[in-house]
Design an enzyme around this catalytic site. Structure first.
Site, PDB file in Angstrom:
ATOM      1  NE  ARG A  11      64.145  31.980  77.512  1.00  0.00           N
ATOM      2  CZ  ARG A  11      65.131  31.890  78.208  1.00  0.00           C
ATOM      3  NH1 ARG A  11      64.974  32.076  79.388  1.00  0.00           N
ATOM      4  NH2 ARG A  11      66.503  31.584  77.882  1.00  0.00           N
ATOM      5  CG  ASP A  98      54.129  41.200  71.629  1.00  0.00           C
ATOM      6  OD1 ASP A  98      53.547  42.455  71.307  1.00  0.00           O
ATOM      7  OD2 ASP A  98      54.065  40.689  72.770  1.00  0.00           O
ATOM      8  NE  ARG A  99      47.346  41.702  70.829  1.00  0.00           N
ATOM      9  CZ  ARG A  99      46.285  42.710  71.027  1.00  0.00           C
ATOM     10  NH1 ARG A  99      46.365  43.517  71.884  1.00  0.00           N
ATOM     11  NH2 ARG A  99      45.243  42.450  70.786  1.00  0.00           N
ATOM     12  CB  THR A 121      54.889  36.594  80.510  1.00  0.00           C
ATOM     13  OG1 THR A 121      55.952  35.987  80.127  1.00  0.00           O
ATOM     14  CG2 THR A 121      54.577  37.117  81.890  1.00  0.00           C
ATOM     15  CB  THR A 171      43.345  23.074  96.574  1.00  0.00           C
ATOM     16  OG1 THR A 171      42.193  22.938  97.712  1.00  0.00           O
ATOM     17  CG2 THR A 171      43.491  24.576  96.381  1.00  0.00           C
TER      18      THR A 171
END
Length: 239
Positions: A11, A98-99, A121, A171
């Protein structure tokens, strides 16, 4: 005003900031970059700051959609030092923009040692000390990506809904719980390295941060759009 844009893996998040507060925030899918100009409230924009991990084509589409309204466009790149934050990466340029922006935002929101968790993500878990030194960090597949990877990479573990449980007995729950516990364990182990430092805090942001926040047993704070906060700080520096 400053327009901050975080182009992520799935996004495009944006925030319009005047001198005191957000005038508006929102997001669009990567494929809908052309909608940005219609989404962003009216007003004169002096500078547009962009953090981009999705490739140059998407950045060009964003700038094209904004047109002349974008003002002075700056595509943020990590530096050795900026806004009081020092980049401890072996090669500072290798750190994602971004970091880098999130670390700058975190340092200005919390001046003590902190663990900066961006859960989208991908999930990043970065350590920042009280002097603004980025010591290093982790990159994990995000919770959703972990689950999809299991579905793609195994013959019998399809993508199915499940709940997080302490002792899963089916599961679907085992997958949901395993992916969550992997994240919680990584965050808690990294936080243990700074836990004894005065005022140490875990700052969480991103789409999956709420689920992590409620399960973490450590000093913590959720911050909406930490990357945008950092971009605004960068934008306030002289051009």
């Amino acid at each position: 005003m400053i327009l901050a844009i975080d182009i992520g893996n799935s996004r495009i998040k944006w925030g319009l900031r005047d001198g005191r507060a957000w005038r508006g925030r929102g997001s669009v899918a990567l494929a809908d970059a052309q909608r940005l100009d219609r989404e962003i409230p009216p007003g004169a924009i002096e500078r547009t700051l962009i953090a981009n991990v999705a490739g140059e084509a998407v950045a060009r589409a964003v700038v094209s959609a904004l047109g002349p309204r974008a003002g002075d466009v700056v595509c943020v790149r990590p530096a050795a030092t900026q806004c009081g934050v020092h980049n401890g990466y072996e090669d500072p340029a290798q750190l994602g923009s971004d970091r880098w922006a999130a670390l700058i935002g975190a340092h200005h929101l919390h001046r003590e040692a902190c663990l900066v968790v961006m859960a989208g993500t991908a999930t990043t878990v970065d350590t920042l000390d009280a002097k603004g030194m980025f010591r290093g960090g982790l990159i994990l597949p995000g919770i959703g990506l972990m689950r999809r990877s299991l579905a793609r990479g195994t013959a019998r573990l399809g993508l199915q809904a499940g709940i997080v449980a302490e002792l899963p007995r089916n599961t679907a729950d085992a997958i949901a719980s395993g992916c969550m516990q992997a994240h919680l364990g990584a965050i808690e182990r990294q936080f243990a390295q700074i836990a004894a430092e005065p005022g140490a805090l875990c700052l969480l942001s991103g789409g999956a941060s709420a689920a992590l926040y409620e399960r973490l047993d450590l000093p913590k704070r959720r911050v909406d759009d930490l990357v945008l906060e950092g971009l605004v700080r960068i934008g306030r520096e002289p051009a």
